[in-house]
Design a protein around this motif. Sequence first.
Motif, PDB file in Angstrom:
ATOM      1  N   MET A 295       0.810  -1.210   0.000  1.00 22.47           N
ATOM      2  CA  MET A 295       0.000   0.000   0.000  1.00 22.47           C
ATOM      3  C   MET A 295       0.850   1.270   0.000  1.00 22.47           C
ATOM      4  SD  MET A 295      -2.064  -2.422   0.736  1.00 22.47           S
ATOM      5  CE  MET A 295      -1.412  -3.000   2.296  1.00 22.47           C
ATOM      6  N   THR A 296       1.989   1.238   0.662  1.00 23.70           N
ATOM      7  CA  THR A 296       2.757   2.466   0.805  1.00 23.70           C
ATOM      8  C   THR A 296       3.516   2.843  -0.466  1.00 23.70           C
ATOM      9  OG1 THR A 296       4.493   1.133   1.849  1.00 23.70           O
ATOM     10  CG2 THR A 296       2.987   2.312   3.296  1.00 23.70           C
ATOM     11  N   ALA A 297       4.193   1.875  -1.093  1.00 18.91           N
ATOM     12  CA  ALA A 297       4.916   2.182  -2.332  1.00 18.91           C
ATOM     13  C   ALA A 297       3.950   2.579  -3.450  1.00 18.91           C
ATOM     14  CB  ALA A 297       5.783   0.997  -2.748  1.00 18.91           C
ATOM     15  N   PRO A 298       2.848   1.849  -3.680  1.00 17.07           N
ATOM     16  CA  PRO A 298       1.888   2.299  -4.701  1.00 17.07           C
ATOM     17  C   PRO A 298       1.296   3.670  -4.396  1.00 17.07           C
ATOM     18  CG  PRO A 298       1.500  -0.002  -4.157  1.00 17.07           C
ATOM     19  CD  PRO A 298       2.498   0.508  -3.164  1.00 17.07           C
ATOM     20  N   SER A 299       1.038   3.956  -3.125  1.00 19.26           N
ATOM     21  CA  SER A 299       0.463   5.266  -2.802  1.00 19.26           C
ATOM     22  C   SER A 299       1.455   6.381  -3.110  1.00 19.26           C
ATOM     23  CB  SER A 299       0.056   5.317  -1.328  1.00 19.26           C
ATOM     24  OG  SER A 299       1.181   5.261  -0.470  1.00 19.26           O
ATOM     25  N   ASN A 300       2.726   6.183  -2.801  1.00 18.00           N
ATOM     26  CA  ASN A 300       3.737   7.196  -3.109  1.00 18.00           C
ATOM     27  C   ASN A 300       3.857   7.418  -4.608  1.00 18.00           C
ATOM     28  OD1 ASN A 300       6.248   6.708  -0.449  1.00 18.00           O
ATOM     29  ND2 ASN A 300       4.194   7.568  -0.417  1.00 18.00           N
ATOM     30  N   ALA A 301       3.690   6.366  -5.404  1.00 13.09           N
ATOM     31  CA  ALA A 301       3.832   6.484  -6.854  1.00 13.09           C
ATOM     32  C   ALA A 301       2.608   7.125  -7.504  1.00 13.09           C
ATOM     33  CB  ALA A 301       4.077   5.109  -7.464  1.00 13.09           C
ATOM     34  N   GLN A 302       1.466   7.112  -6.810  1.00 14.78           N
ATOM     35  CA  GLN A 302       0.221   7.566  -7.424  1.00 14.78           C
ATOM     36  C   GLN A 302      -0.395   8.781  -6.735  1.00 14.78           C
ATOM     37  OE1 GLN A 302      -2.395   4.076  -8.636  1.00 14.78           O
ATOM     38  NE2 GLN A 302      -0.950   3.010  -7.308  1.00 14.78           N
ATOM     39  N   ASN A 303       0.353   9.407  -5.818  1.00 19.39           N
ATOM     40  CA  ASN A 303      -0.137  10.566  -5.083  1.00 19.39           C
ATOM     41  C   ASN A 303      -1.371  10.235  -4.246  1.00 19.39           C
ATOM     42  OD1 ASN A 303       0.920  13.298  -4.843  1.00 19.39           O
ATOM     43  ND2 ASN A 303      -1.177  13.941  -5.307  1.00 19.39           N
ATOM     44  N   LEU A 304      -1.344   9.055  -3.645  1.00 23.80           N
ATOM     45  CA  LEU A 304      -2.431   8.607  -2.783  1.00 23.80           C
ATOM     46  C   LEU A 304      -1.925   8.423  -1.359  1.00 23.80           C
ATOM     47  CD1 LEU A 304      -4.053   5.964  -5.166  1.00 23.80           C
ATOM     48  CD2 LEU A 304      -4.872   8.278  -4.690  1.00 23.80           C
ATOM     49  N   THR A 305      -2.851   8.124  -0.468  1.00 24.35           N
ATOM     50  CA  THR A 305      -2.530   7.839   0.925  1.00 24.35           C
ATOM     51  C   THR A 305      -2.793   6.360   1.166  1.00 24.35           C
ATOM     52  OG1 THR A 305      -3.163  10.087   1.583  1.00 24.35           O
ATOM     53  CG2 THR A 305      -3.053   8.419   3.319  1.00 24.35           C
ATOM     54  N   GLY A 306      -1.744   5.618   1.475  1.00 28.12           N
ATOM     55  CA  GLY A 306      -1.859   4.178   1.635  1.00 28.12           C
ATOM     56  C   GLY A 306      -1.492   3.744   3.039  1.00 28.12           C
ATOM     57  N   LEU A 307      -2.387   3.009   3.689  1.00 29.84           N
ATOM     58  CA  LEU A 307      -2.185   2.579   5.069  1.00 29.84           C
ATOM     59  C   LEU A 307      -2.009   1.066   5.126  1.00 29.84           C
ATOM     60  CD1 LEU A 307      -2.156   2.949   8.134  1.00 29.84           C
ATOM     61  CD2 LEU A 307      -4.658   3.052   8.082  1.00 29.84           C
ATOM     62  N   LYS A 308      -0.840   0.628   5.548  1.00 24.71           N
ATOM     63  CA  LYS A 308      -0.603  -0.794   5.801  1.00 24.71           C
ATOM     64  C   LYS A 308      -0.638  -0.988   7.305  1.00 24.71           C
ATOM     65  CE  LYS A 308       1.637  -3.803   3.442  1.00 24.71           C
ATOM     66  NZ  LYS A 308       2.618  -4.641   2.719  1.00 24.71           N
ATOM     67  N   PRO A 309      -1.702  -1.584   7.837  1.00 28.44           N
ATOM     68  CA  PRO A 309      -1.832  -1.711   9.294  1.00 28.44           C
ATOM     69  C   PRO A 309      -0.921  -2.795   9.857  1.00 28.44           C
ATOM     70  CG  PRO A 309      -3.651  -2.808   8.215  1.00 28.44           C
ATOM     71  CD  PRO A 309      -2.845  -2.158   7.118  1.00 28.44           C
TER      72      PRO A 309
ATOM     73  N   LEU B  82       2.318   4.265   6.960  1.00 24.80           N
ATOM     74  CA  LEU B  82       1.366   5.088   6.224  1.00 24.80           C
ATOM     75  C   LEU B  82       2.131   5.939   5.215  1.00 24.80           C
ATOM     76  CD1 LEU B  82      -1.529   6.109   5.888  1.00 24.80           C
ATOM     77  CD2 LEU B  82      -1.186   7.617   7.836  1.00 24.80           C
ATOM     78  N   GLY B  83       1.853   5.709   3.920  1.00 19.58           N
ATOM     79  CA  GLY B  83       2.485   6.472   2.857  1.00 19.58           C
ATOM     80  C   GLY B  83       1.555   7.573   2.380  1.00 19.58           C
ATOM     81  N   PHE B  84       2.128   8.749   2.035  1.00 18.62           N
ATOM     82  CA  PHE B  84       1.279   9.885   1.649  1.00 18.62           C
ATOM     83  C   PHE B  84       2.091  10.878   0.835  1.00 18.62           C
ATOM     84  CE2 PHE B  84       3.198  10.433   5.738  1.00 18.62           C
ATOM     85  CZ  PHE B  84       3.636  11.734   5.796  1.00 18.62           C
ATOM     86  N   PRO B  85       1.429  11.779   0.070  1.00 20.17           N
ATOM     87  CA  PRO B  85       2.123  12.712  -0.826  1.00 20.17           C
ATOM     88  C   PRO B  85       2.753  13.881  -0.085  1.00 20.17           C
ATOM     89  CG  PRO B  85      -0.176  12.322  -1.495  1.00 20.17           C
ATOM     90  CD  PRO B  85      -0.033  11.817  -0.118  1.00 20.17           C
ATOM     91  N   ILE B  86       3.921  14.314  -0.573  1.00 21.99           N
ATOM     92  CA  ILE B  86       4.564  15.505  -0.009  1.00 21.99           C
ATOM     93  C   ILE B  86       5.068  16.456  -1.095  1.00 21.99           C
ATOM     94  CG2 ILE B  86       5.231  14.341   2.131  1.00 21.99           C
ATOM     95  CD1 ILE B  86       8.113  14.164   0.975  1.00 21.99           C
ATOM     96  N   GLY B  87       4.782  16.175  -2.365  1.00 19.83           N
ATOM     97  CA  GLY B  87       5.248  17.087  -3.409  1.00 19.83           C
ATOM     98  C   GLY B  87       5.256  16.451  -4.778  1.00 19.83           C
TER      99      GLY B  87
ATOM    100  N   GLN C 116      10.435   7.155   7.002  1.00 18.70           N
ATOM    101  CA  GLN C 116      11.135   6.075   6.328  1.00 18.70           C
ATOM    102  C   GLN C 116      11.395   6.453   4.876  1.00 18.70           C
ATOM    103  OE1 GLN C 116       7.846   3.217   8.050  1.00 18.70           O
ATOM    104  NE2 GLN C 116       9.455   2.005   7.117  1.00 18.70           N
ATOM    105  N   THR C 117      12.411   5.831   4.297  1.00 14.94           N
ATOM    106  CA  THR C 117      12.688   6.015   2.874  1.00 14.94           C
ATOM    107  C   THR C 117      12.223   4.828   2.062  1.00 14.94           C
ATOM    108  OG1 THR C 117      14.908   5.094   3.164  1.00 14.94           O
ATOM    109  CG2 THR C 117      14.675   7.480   3.348  1.00 14.94           C
ATOM    110  N   SER C 118      11.851   3.734   2.714  1.00  9.03           N
ATOM    111  CA  SER C 118      11.433   2.517   2.029  1.00  9.03           C
ATOM    112  C   SER C 118      10.449   1.771   2.918  1.00  9.03           C
ATOM    113  CB  SER C 118      12.641   1.623   1.725  1.00  9.03           C
ATOM    114  OG  SER C 118      12.232   0.321   1.340  1.00  9.03           O
ATOM    115  N   PRO C 119       9.464   1.099   2.322  1.00  6.88           N
ATOM    116  CA  PRO C 119       8.528   0.319   3.144  1.00  6.88           C
ATOM    117  C   PRO C 119       9.079  -1.011   3.622  1.00  6.88           C
ATOM    118  CG  PRO C 119       7.988   0.074   0.830  1.00  6.88           C
ATOM    119  CD  PRO C 119       9.112   1.081   0.896  1.00  6.88           C
ATOM    120  N   THR C 120      10.207  -1.451   3.049  1.00  9.20           N
ATOM    121  CA  THR C 120      10.642  -2.839   3.226  1.00  9.20           C
ATOM    122  C   THR C 120      10.858  -3.255   4.674  1.00  9.20           C
ATOM    123  OG1 THR C 120      11.650  -2.822   1.037  1.00  9.20           O
ATOM    124  CG2 THR C 120      12.355  -4.560   2.534  1.00  9.20           C
TER     125      THR C 120
END
Length: 295
Positions: A1-15, A223-228, A209-213
């Motif tokens: 969820m986090t890597a795809p969200s960063n690539a698509q300007n979305l907010t992705g939550l991996k619980p 939680l991944g989200f857009p910053i620019g 973080q710089t990576s979800p791994t």
Amino acid sequence: MTAPSNAQNLTGLKPTMGRVSLYGIIPLSYTRDHPGPLARDAKDAAIMLAAMAGEDPADPRTQGLPKVPALIDAATPVRSGGRVRLRWNTRVGVLPGYADGSSETAAARRAFLSELAAIRGVTLVEVPYPDEWDVLTGNDLNNVRLPERSEPFMPYLRSDLRGFGVSVIGWLQGALMGANEYVTGQRAKLLLLERVLDQVFERCDVVVQTSPTPFDAIGLPELGFPIGFTASGLPIGTILGGLPYGEDRLLSVVAAYQAVTDWHWRRPADPPAARLRTPVSRGRITAEEAAEQSQ
């Protein structure tokens, strides 16, 4: 969820692993799979997770966990005196080198940290990488998942390899990995979890973080989200990691940040129509290239 969200300007939550049932989901890694929502912003992600989370008799990993917190409340920005503030005072850990360099991503990260620090209730703190971080988060640890990925598909691996494309090498690596290596990898994951909790979270409540791994491998929420955006219009995102079952704290931080910025409302430009019509020539790749792509 986090890597795809960063690539698509979305907010992705991996619980946290176990927070959402895996029943009915195509398996990838038994000890690492933990699904979650992709959404426009933290509030929508909270609404979706509130519907998804909880005990499921069909998945024992969801049993006996801490109660699902008030996620929607956590993702509702709090205002005091006309200003946004955090619901809970939060120490945000910043790992070494997170915003270093002259790249567009580094510049976006510095701007993100500046915006975040201006929100009442946020305290930025420097945190170290845990001992032996490079070893414990490298490809050797990541490859421990390969037997788990291969196991459900063994009948297909035995009957016809053509369906797996260039990734077949990774699937075969999983089928051939020895038990000793697999068990050692599982122990390494527990050691990594222990060091993250003891050496990182003793100083902070959430961490950039710089990576979800790494957090993905040890089952912690992120939680991944857009910053620019880059100058060419590509989204730039970042990821916050949290303590076990701390999805509410992650949501509260991101909701406050999104209340004072609008990156999550902007949409990446559509690719040129000519590019969509032009077929991509993939050609042939070497065995070495195939092995590299399988990692």
